[in-house]
Design a protein around this motif. Structure first.
Motif, PDB file in Angstrom:
ATOM      1  N   GLU A  34      65.159  58.041  10.033  1.00 42.53           N
ATOM      2  CA  GLU A  34      63.811  57.947  10.588  1.00 42.53           C
ATOM      3  C   GLU A  34      63.721  58.669  11.928  1.00 42.53           C
ATOM      4  O   GLU A  34      62.737  59.357  12.211  1.00 42.53           O
ATOM      5  CB  GLU A  34      63.421  56.479  10.754  1.00 42.53           C
ATOM      6  N   MET A  46      61.199  61.830  12.499  1.00 43.86           N
ATOM      7  CA  MET A  46      60.154  61.734  13.505  1.00 43.86           C
ATOM      8  C   MET A  46      60.318  62.798  14.584  1.00 43.86           C
ATOM      9  O   MET A  46      59.348  63.369  15.075  1.00 43.86           O
ATOM     10  CB  MET A  46      60.166  60.333  14.137  1.00 43.86           C
ATOM     11  N   ARG A 101      59.084  66.191  13.262  1.00 48.07           N
ATOM     12  CA  ARG A 101      57.621  66.226  13.240  1.00 48.07           C
ATOM     13  C   ARG A 101      57.053  66.399  14.647  1.00 48.07           C
ATOM     14  O   ARG A 101      56.177  67.232  14.887  1.00 48.07           O
ATOM     15  CB  ARG A 101      57.093  64.946  12.602  1.00 48.07           C
ATOM     16  N   ASN A 102      57.540  65.604  15.590  1.00 46.99           N
ATOM     17  CA  ASN A 102      57.015  65.661  16.953  1.00 46.99           C
ATOM     18  C   ASN A 102      57.369  66.967  17.655  1.00 46.99           C
ATOM     19  O   ASN A 102      56.556  67.520  18.411  1.00 46.99           O
ATOM     20  CB  ASN A 102      57.540  64.479  17.766  1.00 46.99           C
TER      21      ASN A 102
END
Length: 971
Positions: A563, A567, A570-571
């Protein structure tokens, strides 16, 4: 109210001529409706009444049509009966022989349809006269039969009753009228109560009259011709109406009708002229405002035509509007004069400011459309940002996928140790453990993940990120910030507090005002052993190990590495692309962090100086960009996200909703052409949604903020139900239909010119390259960008396609659940119909409106019929007109349930509340279950609808849903 099937009136054996001689006369519909006894007896118009004996002879009705026991229900009856209340019975409805007969007295829609049906236009009235004198009968064609038996003929006696052929013209007229009245009785029921004072019924009458094609003949002609033609037609229509209804001619009435007919058409033409003048003035004012702004920014007169075209204003339409008004558009002689005109127009709230009123746009209007209304360049620059973010996130995530799968499947105890080493930067130890359980995992980490993290770190730094790259960096996401702090010692807490205060001080704010993202970044670096220093006035982070490493006790406060990595990718990609979007307009605060608010302001100022954005729209554009780049962080809390996911589980995560998605082909056909759509749907897909980075868009959106169990269940259920596959088919059909249309246009000189005009704002200097790629059949990045734009025009695939109100909301985003698609359909009409009409392209706007209405209606009726069959509902040919209406309206947010339940009763507030309220059938079912189970005879059928995946089917087949639906059809 569903329309009942029309049936032929059977031939009767009664000798009508003999009956009339014996003092019998036919009963009219008005007489029947005024007598409860006649309605109860099922008497039909044309049945005979003997003045002397007071007896009724059934000519067309049958004894079994009569009802006996029962009465008209009062409000007192309804208040004392739960059954009547549950069935929404109204005072005035009848209850005879155990059946409810609704009067429909207050149902505006039914009153309108009745008014339309009872009214005859001029041609129908003339037809009454002709049929009464020259009876010819009627030829019928059954479209459901494919041989010669489809054609049938009914003689006049079969149509109107025995003895029609031998009857005199006056009696024939009465028999013709009686047949029409019997058809109304059959269609609307023997107890339907026409409301004499109903505005809806009157509107239906007027619509029926206007539906006659002869009403359009005088319109559009000169005043003299319109008056003459209108007078003749109106006088003739009045005479025909008098004969058809009374059998007599009233000279005074005919004279009055002729006079009105001579006056009204010229008046209507004058009214139409006034409307056209207003439209022309609005267009000229808009063009004048654009020219003033252009010249005020230092533009020259030679580029005015291009400025208007870039603003979606047709110069030819402006010229025609100017001629109509006998005026012209003025070009200011100097920049100063232009600035003064702009300032004056804004100061007096003139056309410039009024043209840009936001109204409900904040809550309903697509952000990209609103930005495009200000600047096409900014709109498509934002679309490029969305495209790059999606594509690059998908590309980087795809690289990491093999490693993440291997890590997820590793034994729990080994995975814990690997996680600890990764989070502490001990990559060699982590690789050794990986190799002990999976050589592939170790190879993927060394050859893919480490270079990927290094690449993203370099790109972040090159894009202007203030944080230094960290050796052996692996992202670690804190799940519970407060509990992590509680687990730290006094020394660690003191150091962390100091770092946060140092950062806040450099930013000239307090720790309390730091964003969640800023706290997380500073905390993460501090826990890794970096402290903040100052180098040349810019904050930097230098390595200085002062805190303990992450141990197994602290791991519980962090997300798992899968995770955390997902994340981070993506960020990181989003941060890089955001900085690229703002470019040289990007700004940093004194703490060295990217300042979105200030960057938006600088971006808009730069756009105004370059002439790309009108100065009068500065504030609006700032608000829109802020809502996109600042509002993006307003994700719902975990609680409200769970509520949303449960809502989706109970509404669209089933095969019935999956079938609904096939209706997307209607929009594609209306916009891109039927042939292109069919070929794209069933042929090879040159571009797939995976190429645009939106393959798993639904799961990505719903899982944002953490892999909740409800999000995982929803994603899996939508896959099993087929929803995701059909959704993918719909998207790829539209994408490839758009490409087929573009390639077809590029084959001709005229088509290529139109295509260049269409895509110039998207590609700018790269337009030639895009056209060349199309002709060569290459799937380049520009072709993919074009495909992304076409899909974003139709579906809300990015945040910039959502309304400003959605982006600025947080938990309020729940109110937009299941409405984003509807809002996008309204946006399609706005751009392709309303705005084209306002530009002066009225023929194109009308054509597009007709195509959308036709294809959307057919697609939705077809999918609804399939769903009805699967759920055991009756599908009747005679219901198609009603279903077509609701299929079209349903695509834009108005369904029959809302109309019948609320709007038909005048409950606008109730309809609005029902529309805004999110659908939560699973939660509703849980409450129903809790309240019904303690009862002696619990009613658990409604609970069935809330079952994920199979709820609609189970309720229809085993919960009485299909039976209730079919019963409503028969009312």
């Amino acid at each position: 109210m569903a329309t009942r099937p029309r049936k032929k009136v059977n031939k009767q054996s009664v000798d009508r001529q003999e009956a009339v001689v014996k003092n019998n006369r036919p009963l009219t519909l008005d007489e029947i409706k005024s007598s409860e006894y006649l309605m109860k007896s099922g008497i039909l118009s044309g049945d005979l009444y003997n003045e002397e004996t007071k007896e009724i002879t059934r000519v067309f009705s049958k004894p079994e049509d009569a009802v006996t026991e029962g009465r008209i229900l009062t409000q007192e009856d309804i208040n004392s009966s739960a059954y009547l209340q549950e069935n929404e019975v109204k005072a005035g409805d009848r209850f005879y022989d155990g059946q409810i007969y609704r009067s429909e007295y207050d149902d505006s829609w039914t009153q309108f349809k009745y008014g339309f049906a009872e009214e005859q236009g001029f041609l129908a009235d003339v037809g009454v006269w002709l049929e009464s004198r020259f009876p010819i009968g009627e030829v019928n064609v059954d479209l459901d039969v494919n041989d010669f038996s489809a054609i049938s003929y009914q003689s006049p006696d079969e149509l109107y009753g025995e003895g029609f052929s031998e009857a005199p013209p006056e009696q024939r007229r009465e028999m013709i009228i009686a047949r029409k009245e019997r058809q109304l009785q059959h269609d609307y029921g023997q107890f339907f109560d026409p409301n004499e004072d109903s505005g809806a019924r009157l509107a239906g009458n007027i619509t029926g009259m206007l539906a006659d094609p002869t009403t359009l003949i005088p319109l559009g002609a000169s005043a003299k011709v319109a008056a003459t033609t209108g007078g003749v037609l109106a006088g003739s229509a009045t005479a025909a109406k008098q004969y058809a209804t009374t059998g007599e001619l009233d000279p005074e009435g005919i004279l009055l009708g002729t006079a009105l007919g001579a006056i009204i058409p010229p008046a209507l033409n004058k009214g139409a002229s006034v409307i056209k003048d207003k439209s022309a003035k609005k267009l000229v004012d808009k063009a004048q405002a654009k020219i003033d702004e252009h010249m005020a920014l230092g533009g020259d007169g030679k580029s005015i035509s291009k400025v208007l075209q870039d603003s979606n204003i047709n110069p030819a339409a402006v010229e025609q509007a100017s001629k109509r008004l006998n005026t012209k558009v003025n070009v200011p002689l100097s920049q100063t004069a232009a600035e003064r005109k702009v300032a004056d127009s804004i100061a007096r709230d003139s056309a410039v400011s009024r043209l840009y009123s936001k109204g409900l746009d904040k809550y309903l209007g697509s952000l990209s459309t609103r930005i495009g209304n200000i600047s096409e360049g900014v709109k498509y620059r934002l679309r490029r940002f969305e495209f790059d973010s999606h594509v690059n996130t998908a590309k980087q995530s795809k690289k990491a996928e093999p490693f993440l799968v291997e890590l997820k499947n590793a034994p729990r105890n080994v995975k814990t140790q690997i996680t600890k080493h990764l989070y502490n930067g001990n990559f060699n130890a982590a690789e050794g453990l990986m190799r002990s359980v999976s050589t592939k995992m170790a190879v993927e980490f060394k050859d893919t993940i480490r270079p990927l993290l290094d690449e993203l770190g370099t790109e972040l730094k090159d894009a202007g990120h203030s944080f230094e790259k960290i050796d052996n960096y692996f992202p670690r996401l804190v799940k519970d910030h407060n509990k992590l702090l509680e687990s730290l010692g006094v020394k660690e807490k003191g150091m962390l507090s100091k770092q946060l205060h140092e950062y806040a001080k450099k930013k000239k704010t307090s720790v309390a005002n730091l964003t969640k993202e800023e706290r997380a970044q500073v905390t993460d670096l501090a826990l890794r052993g970096y402290r903040q220093t100052v180098d040349g006035g810019k904050p930097k982070f230098a390595r200085q190990r002062v805190l303990d490493e992450v141990d197994e006790d602290k791991l519980v406060h962090y997300a798992n590495p899968e995770e955390s990595l997902a994340m981070y990718i993506r960020n990181a990609v989003h941060d890089i692309e955001k900085r690229k979007f703002f470019g040289r307009s990007g700004a940093k605060n004194q703490a060295g962090k990217f300042d979105t608010d200030e960057s938006v302001g600088t971006f808009v100022d730069d756009a105004i100086r370059s002439g790309e954005v009108p100065a009068a729209r500065e504030l609006e554009l700032k608000e829109l960009l802020e809502s996109r780049f600042i509002g993006e962080a307003n994700t719902p809390s975990a609680f409200w996200s769970t509520i949303r996911e449960l809502g989706y589980l109970g509404t669209i995560a089933n095969p019935i909703s999956a079938i609904t998605q096939f209706a997307d082909a209607g929009v594609s056909s209306g916009l891109k052409g039927f042939r292109n759509t069919i070929q794209a749907m069933f042929g090879a897909k040159d571009v797939k949604i995976i190429d645009l980075g939106i393959e798993d868009l639904i799961a990505t959106e719903l899982a944002m903020g953490g892999p909740r169990k409800t999000a995982q269940l929803l994603d899996k259920t939508m896959g099993i139900a087929g929803f995701k596959r059909v959704d993918r088919l719909g998207k790829e059909t539209l994408i490839n239909a758009s490409l087929k249309r573009a390639r077809s246009m590029a084959k001709t000189t005229k088509g290529e010119q139109a295509l260049r005009k269409e895509v110039q704002a998207i590609f700018g200097k790269e337009t030639d390259s895009f056209i060349a790629d199309l002709k060569a059949g290459q799937i380049s990045d520009n072709v993919k960008l074009y495909s992304f734009n076409k899909l974003a025009d139709v579906q809300p695939i990015a945040l910039s396609e959502m309304p400003e109100g959605y982006l600025r909301a947080k938990n309020g985003r729940l109110l937009y659940m299941l409405k984003s698609f509807t809002l996008k359909q309204l946006d399609i009409v706005r751009r392709n119909v309303v705005q084209e009409w306002n530009k002066g392209n009225k023929l194109q706007a009308t054509k597009q409106a007709a195509l959308l209405a036709g294809y959307v209606t057919v697609a939705n009726v077809s999918t609804q019929s399939v769903k009805d069959l699967l759920m055991g509902r009756e599908v009747r040919v005679e219901d198609i007109p009603d279903k077509s209406l609701w299929a079209l309206l349903g695509a834009y947010g108005l369904n029959q349930y809302t109309y019948d339940r609320y709007l038909a009763r005048g409950d606008v507030k109730g309809a609005a509340f029902a529309y805004v309220s999110p659908a939560t059938p699973i939660i509703d079912a849980a409450f129903t279950l809790a309240t019904e189970l303690p009862e002696d005879d619990p009613k658990l059928e409604p609970v069935l609808r809330g079952i994920p995946l199979v709820g609609p089917l189970v309720y229809s087949w085993f919960g009485g849903g299909a039976e209730k639906y079919n019963e409503r059809l028969d009312k």
